[in-house]
Design a protein around this motif. Structure first.
Motif, PDB file in Angstrom:
ATOM      1  N   GLN A 169       2.033   1.657  -2.929  1.00 54.83           N
ATOM      2  CA  GLN A 169       0.971   2.583  -4.092  1.00 54.83           C
ATOM      3  C   GLN A 169       0.867   3.724  -4.186  1.00 54.83           C
ATOM      4  O   GLN A 169       1.175   4.283  -5.206  1.00 54.83           O
ATOM      5  CB  GLN A 169       0.217   1.022  -4.194  1.00 54.83           C
ATOM      6  N   ILE A 170       0.948   3.872  -3.123  1.00 53.71           N
ATOM      7  CA  ILE A 170       1.053   5.089  -2.599  1.00 53.71           C
ATOM      8  C   ILE A 170       1.874   6.427  -3.148  1.00 53.71           C
ATOM      9  O   ILE A 170       1.280   7.193  -3.811  1.00 53.71           O
ATOM     10  CB  ILE A 170       0.367   5.479  -1.360  1.00 53.71           C
ATOM     11  N   LYS A 202      -5.289   1.247   3.265  1.00 51.06           N
ATOM     12  CA  LYS A 202      -4.667   2.312   1.768  1.00 51.06           C
ATOM     13  C   LYS A 202      -5.883   4.068   2.174  1.00 51.06           C
ATOM     14  O   LYS A 202      -5.425   4.641   2.362  1.00 51.06           O
ATOM     15  CB  LYS A 202      -4.807   2.208   0.045  1.00 51.06           C
ATOM     16  N   VAL A 218       0.551  -1.155  -0.404  1.00 56.98           N
ATOM     17  CA  VAL A 218       0.199   0.088   0.270  1.00 56.98           C
ATOM     18  C   VAL A 218       0.794   1.013   0.074  1.00 56.98           C
ATOM     19  O   VAL A 218       0.409   1.871  -0.831  1.00 56.98           O
ATOM     20  CB  VAL A 218      -0.857   0.161   1.353  1.00 56.98           C
ATOM     21  N   GLN A 252      -6.539  -4.024   2.969  1.00 52.04           N
ATOM     22  CA  GLN A 252      -5.232  -3.564   1.813  1.00 52.04           C
ATOM     23  C   GLN A 252      -5.840  -2.174   1.254  1.00 52.04           C
ATOM     24  O   GLN A 252      -5.647  -1.183   1.704  1.00 52.04           O
ATOM     25  CB  GLN A 252      -5.458  -4.357   0.532  1.00 52.04           C
TER      26      GLN A 252
END
Length: 423
Positions: A267-268, A385, A264, A381
């Motif tokens: 991804q961010i 996030k 996560v 998940q």
């Protein structure tokens, strides 16, 4: 003032969580008309040391000690680094060397219940005289190492003392037992010793309700839950880090590896260039290679800051300065009752806790009941996030805070008062 003999392997200058529980009890016991007398090893093998904790020992406390033989000393002659890692609880599960496999097998099958077994016999003889000299009829043993409980068991037989067996962690159900390559015969020996201690001690002390339930299936002896806690005089530098720091204090052992969290965060960072500039992951303590490999696999290397081991005071300052505090436990049935000691200091630091652990985790229940942070299981998940993005938005506005409630019962002094009523 009643005297109580406390038998512990970990004592300052030992560092890490193992020393904190009884150091803090000793700090406050006199307030409740109990005089603690300590028995510790004269030449221990402490994988982590923190000399600053010596200042917390009350003046005038009587401390007895006796030398012990530890096989870790011999193993260090072959590989000091790997021996220290294993004795610290860092067990590499992948790509184990022949030496590591051999060390684990020998540790698990030749040294039962643990490598401090050679301290039992000389301690019993020595303490038999000390009990008479000090006019003591109540003793406390605290483990692990569980060899300490076997000292108490023999003193109970020989002197008829009232014996409290304190378990900071479970015995045969602890996660690392699976990694010790135990033979079926060795497993039986551990079970037999565990059963004997639980049934021969006058009272059992544990740190979680989960462990209490587990032990109630083995013994009819009274079991009391006294958790770890925090010092109410906790003070430090409250100036927050300028970056969006997520800090973990203490060891991240193999298995404490929240891969979805790393995913996560990756991804961010990929989606938000500003977040990339703000993110910082700080680790104060030992981190296993398995965990490091996972973070690098998710390209988090640029954001990692390894602080190494710090003193207890340094850890407290870091906790107060961080934007978020990370708490992780292994995802297994056996770890549901593990309540890390640092949880309580996290709460008093007044910073939001980001916790990842097994479903039904008792530590997670405490976090939720005290409004100290957010708790996720290993499968989380999307919600993970969302929460991190909410915290990050609050950080950018300078409004990321924690409002812990009903935590006073976890102060070390309040817990010592509870203990004193049992003693």
């Amino acid at each position: 003032m009643k005297k109580v003999l406390i038998i512990t392997y970990y004592w300052p200058p030992a560092g890490g969580p193992g020393v904190q529980r009884w150091l803090k009890f000793v700090k406050y016991l006199r307030d409740f008309n109990i005089e603690p007398v300590l028995y510790i090893p004269e030449n221990p093998h402490y994988p982590i040391e923190d000399a600053s904790l010596l200042r917390e020992i009350p003046q005038g406390i009587t401390v007895y000690s006796k030398p012990l033989f530890e096989p870790y000393g011999l193993a260090k002659l072959v590989s000091s680094k790997k021996t220290k890692r294993i004795s610290s609880g860092i067990i590499q599960t992948k790509n184990q060397s022949f030496f590591e496999k051999g060390m684990l097998w020998i540790r698990g099958n030749f040294f039962i219940p643990d490598a401090r077994k050679y301290w039992i016999k000389p301690s019993v003889k020595f303490l038999t005289e000390i009990l008479s000299k000090e006019n003591i009829d109540t003793i406390v043993t605290t483990g692990p190492p569980h060899s300490v409980h076997l000292i108490g068991r023999e003193l109970k037989k020989d002197k008829g003392v009232t014996w409290f067996a304190d378990f900071r962690d479970p015995w045969t159900s602890i996660g690392y037992h699976k990694e010790l390559k135990l033979t079926s015969n060795s497993k039986k020996k551990h079970k037999k010793l565990e059963h004997a201690v639980l049934n021969e001690a006058d009272r059992i002390l544990v740190t979680s309700n989960t462990t209490k339930t587990e032990f109630e299936a083995i013994t009819k002896q009274p079991i009391s839950v006294i958790t770890n806690g925090y010092d109410s005089d906790y003070e430090g530098d409250a100036n927050l880090d300028e970056r969006f720091t997520i800090s973990h204090i203490g060891s991240l052992l193999t298995g404490r590896n929240p891969k979805n969290l790393w995913k996560v965060l990756s991804q961010i960072a990929a989606e938000n260039s500003v977040f990339r500039g703000d993110l910082q992951l700080e680790f104060m303590g030992v981190v296993s290679q398995d965990v490091m490999d996972s973070m690098y696999r998710y390209e988090l290397g640029p954001y990692i800051k390894m602080l190494g081991y710090g003193s207890h005071a340094e850890a407290q300052r870091k906790q107060q300065r961080s934007q978020l505090l990370l708490l992780v436990e292994i995802d297994s049935e056996e770890t549901k009752g593990i309540i890390p000691g640092k949880l309580f200091e996290y709460m008093i630091a007044k910073r939001p806790i980001l916790a990842v652990g097994p479903k039904g985790w008792e530590a997670g229940q405490i976090i939720e009941s005290t409004n100290s942070g957010e708790v996720f299981d290993y499968e989380a998940q999307a919600e993970l996030k969302t929460t991190i993005l909410e915290w990050y938005e609050a950080f950018k506005k300078g409004k990321i805070t924690s409002e812990s409630i009903a935590i006073e019962k976890y102060s070390r002094r309040a817990l010592t008062e509870e203990l004193s009523k049992l003693l």
